[in-house]
Design a protein around this motif. Sequence first.
Motif, PDB file in Angstrom:
ATOM      1  N   ALA A 107       1.639   1.842  -3.595  1.00 60.49           N
ATOM      2  CA  ALA A 107       0.497   2.377  -4.329  1.00 60.49           C
ATOM      3  C   ALA A 107       0.248   3.837  -3.968  1.00 60.49           C
ATOM      4  O   ALA A 107       0.034   4.673  -4.842  1.00 60.49           O
ATOM      5  N   SER A 125       0.842  -1.199   0.000  1.00 61.14           N
ATOM      6  CA  SER A 125       0.000   0.000   0.000  1.00 61.14           C
ATOM      7  C   SER A 125       0.876   1.247   0.000  1.00 61.14           C
ATOM      8  O   SER A 125       0.519   2.256  -0.614  1.00 61.14           O
ATOM      9  N   ILE A 145      -5.827   2.394  -5.151  1.00 59.83           N
ATOM     10  CA  ILE A 145      -4.850   1.524  -4.484  1.00 59.83           C
ATOM     11  C   ILE A 145      -5.444   0.152  -4.196  1.00 59.83           C
ATOM     12  O   ILE A 145      -4.762  -0.746  -3.739  1.00 59.83           O
ATOM     13  N   ALA A 169       0.851   6.785  -6.839  1.00 55.87           N
ATOM     14  CA  ALA A 169      -0.390   7.279  -7.444  1.00 55.87           C
ATOM     15  C   ALA A 169      -0.147   8.655  -8.060  1.00 55.87           C
ATOM     16  O   ALA A 169       0.664   9.438  -7.575  1.00 55.87           O
ATOM     17  N   SER A 198      -3.579  -3.080  -5.286  1.00 51.17           N
ATOM     18  CA  SER A 198      -2.394  -3.379  -4.476  1.00 51.17           C
ATOM     19  C   SER A 198      -2.796  -3.908  -3.106  1.00 51.17           C
ATOM     20  O   SER A 198      -2.195  -4.839  -2.582  1.00 51.17           O
TER      21      SER A 198
END
Lengths: 395, 581
Positions: free
Chosen positions: B195, B192, B226, B199, B229
């Motif tokens: 991600a 995370s 996200i 982003a 992920s």
Amino acid sequence: MFIPAWVVTQAGIVKNLQEYLLIMSLNLTYKHVNKIFGEQSKNPVHALKDVSFAIEPGELFCLLGPSGCGKTTLLRSTAGLESITDGQILYGDKDMTLIPPFRRNIGMVFQSFALYPHMNIFENVAYGLRVRKTADDIVRKKVTEVMELVGLTEELKRNPSPTGLSGGQQQRVAIARALVYDPDILLLDEPLANLDAKLRRYMRAEIRRIQKATNITTIFVTHDQEEAMAIGDRLAVLRKGVVEQIGSSNELYTRPNNAFVSNFIGKMNFFNARLTGQGKATIEGTRTTITIRSENIRFSSSKTVANGEPVLIGARPEQLEICREQFDGGIRGTVQIIQHLGQFVRYEVVLDASISDASMEIDMPYMVEGVFERDSVYVKVKEGLPFLFLPEVRN
Amino acid sequence: MNTNTSTPPVNRKGSDEKSLKKFLQKDLTPYLVFAIPLAFMAIFLVYPMVVTMLRAFMPSGNKLLLGSFSLQGFTKFFESAMYQKALLNSFIVSLAVTFFCVLIGVPMGYFVARVKMPCKNLMLSLGILPIIMPSFVGAFTWVILLGRQGVVRHFLNFVLSPLGIEVPTIYGMFGMILCMTLTYYPFVFQLSYGAFASANSLLEEAGMLMGAGRWHIFRTITFPLILPSLGAGALLVFVRAIGNFGIPAIIGGDKYVLPTLIYFRVNGFWDLNGAASIAVVNVLITAFVLYLQKRVINRHEYETISATHSEIKLHEGKPIRIIAAVYCIIILVVSLLPQITIIVMSFFEKWVGLFPEGFTFRNYLRIPNYSSKELFNTFYLSVLATALAAVLGSLIAYITERKKPKGAALLDLSIMAPFILPGTVVSVALLSAFSGNSLIKLTGTYTIIVISYMVRRTPYVYRSVAASLSQLNPSLEEASTIAGANWFYTFRRVSVPLIMPAIISGSILTLTTLLQELSTTILLYSSRTRTVPIQIYGAVADGKLGEASALSVILLVVVFGIVYLMNRKQGKSIASSFKMG
């Protein structure tokens, strides 16, 4: 003209270089080449349909067509990277159809250049020679010569990794790599697509210079008609796996075989019309009748079209004129966009819906007084100059 | 020349003869080279799985009786209370662990990615430690900390006793969930984090310009993007948790889960057929969860559309910076307590009560006498299996990516299958196929361990190389063919050098996980083939925590060293290498 030294040394008895180069160059022949992708699958794709033609020795030949027309498939089949479903491909008089690509002795430049990031530029160029187990001193000599030919002598001294080079330099390395082992055929797969517009113009002249210096029979694939017309000795226009026409740029521009070729090589405006007599056609929805010269009637006499049957009148942007006032034979329309492009002014005109729904592109040598965007105008087709085609079969 | 005529029918005469000629003209080396890995996969992966499936439907025992059919192995799940409890425990533990990992990992990923704070790289590096360290080592250090005589438990009980609260001991469900959560949360945290950090902030800025508030943006833009992920991370945690053997074996106490139940069937009763039935149930659950995850995630997978990318703006407000820093530090300290504990423990005789007692080097000095064979076996088996897995994984990745054979999807599925198979299941499959009255007998050999390691870890190399190959333009290889090189020359001079980084990173991941492998080895080892993790497990069972700690420290140092070197050389997150599909 650049004379590769090894050519002279290998030639030995051949005195005249031009004559030698001609002996060395091969012609390339396609006989009824068919390629079907996914033959066993539910929806096979017939990518090449009975392609037959020949390329002359030492010729720079362009394969031109919209994406998906089969030009890249034809090039890859020539290289042996795709196997063809049926037919023959001959280098000289040798049938190459079943020979694997690594035994064909060809050079190829890829759209992405495909240079090896894990080798320096010397080793990139020398790759084909290393494969052929060439002795080190000859490798060095040949790489130096070919780098001179493509104009990278300075870069070779520094010998960096290809990732550090500019797009144009990478392109030259890719060409050098394809030429260094004296291939029989040189294949270029959209080699200019990854370069910016200015460099593209420069490199296409360079490619033509290098090709003429080595005189290797060359196929150049592109979707850009301007590029093809500029570089090729001859062009083949492909559509949906079929060769529509082959000829020089001038032939294709002045004597296109059909509506598709005429609109692909340069811009063509079309009017739906009906044949009303020998060399005469009336535009649908109007009473305007156009007379067309016999050499501009672009369908064979065997396909006779009876009076009253549909045909297409094709006119290049410079073969149309616009006027403010109505006159006899004028076709009504509305100006959408006016672009002043320097040497000429481009008018985009939409004809009245009853005549055609397509917009016309009209180039005038000057700005027409008092005509502005969204004004009503009258379009005139210049007498004699336009083409007459059979209507396109929609499939 | 106008060839615009209708296509004549393609001539098919003599096409058989032509295709034979074409075949002989081709370069046949690749077919020979590819036959070996395919044969390996067929014999040591597909065949054992098939035998396991068959055995699952045979009466209990270790005999391979093809004629008899029985659902005995499965009906036990309805009859035996022990089976039912194990199944229920497995469900509860793995779901709870997944839930808590997401609960802990996502905020931490967000804080590290989006809040301005110092030492982010250090946090990321420390945050990876729990997954590269043997999970059962974590388990027995929690025994030291929270066991019946555990130091932290003592302390907490002392503090909390006025309130009438007693901290539960580590043994049982609470301990398993705590231990696995602290071991596996890095998957969610790292994925995370990746991600959140990568982003495209333009998307969020666009939302802000259209008048959306912070929370609205998070809910409608950031979070959906996200989600893939997050899904991958959660799946990874679930698969690991349901397959984990070491933690429940050490601190599960009387709470069985499926992997320990399998171990119990094999070790206690030599009931391979019964174990096979449990293995099948275990795999079915994992496969079902994998399927669910794919279905949910596929609906939420997005291509990035925009071309431009701008830097993420970090939160700079003081309150959020303090909250974020405190949160991350607490999580890191708690999850790294085991590592600190074993280092301390390895220098002491015992640790009951608040302080360790009896400083000594004896734990280390004993190793050459008592564990030299185990050390040798661990390195020998791991290195050998890694080298073989590297070759196997690279070749199969090359076949599926480049040759695109008809059964490529099937090949991909079969090589990835061990990725979701618990280690105990792989062992059961290999035992089912190669022991008792079967054709080839491998029980107790080095070979069976090497094979089990290869089968389980080849996916790491395979995934890594396949990803690298799919990024690699095929025209690089075509250019070599055109230049006159045959397949082998091209493979050697172009393909292999270009995918080398992927081979290396896959191999390192393989090596570090193999050095600490317990769940497969535990069912396959013999007195000759004991490894360090087995030795540690045995020492913990005997209560020799000092010796177990010293051995664990050695493993930890080696594994950490390898990972550290790899991170310095390649600078890429290890967590993303664990990701599947």
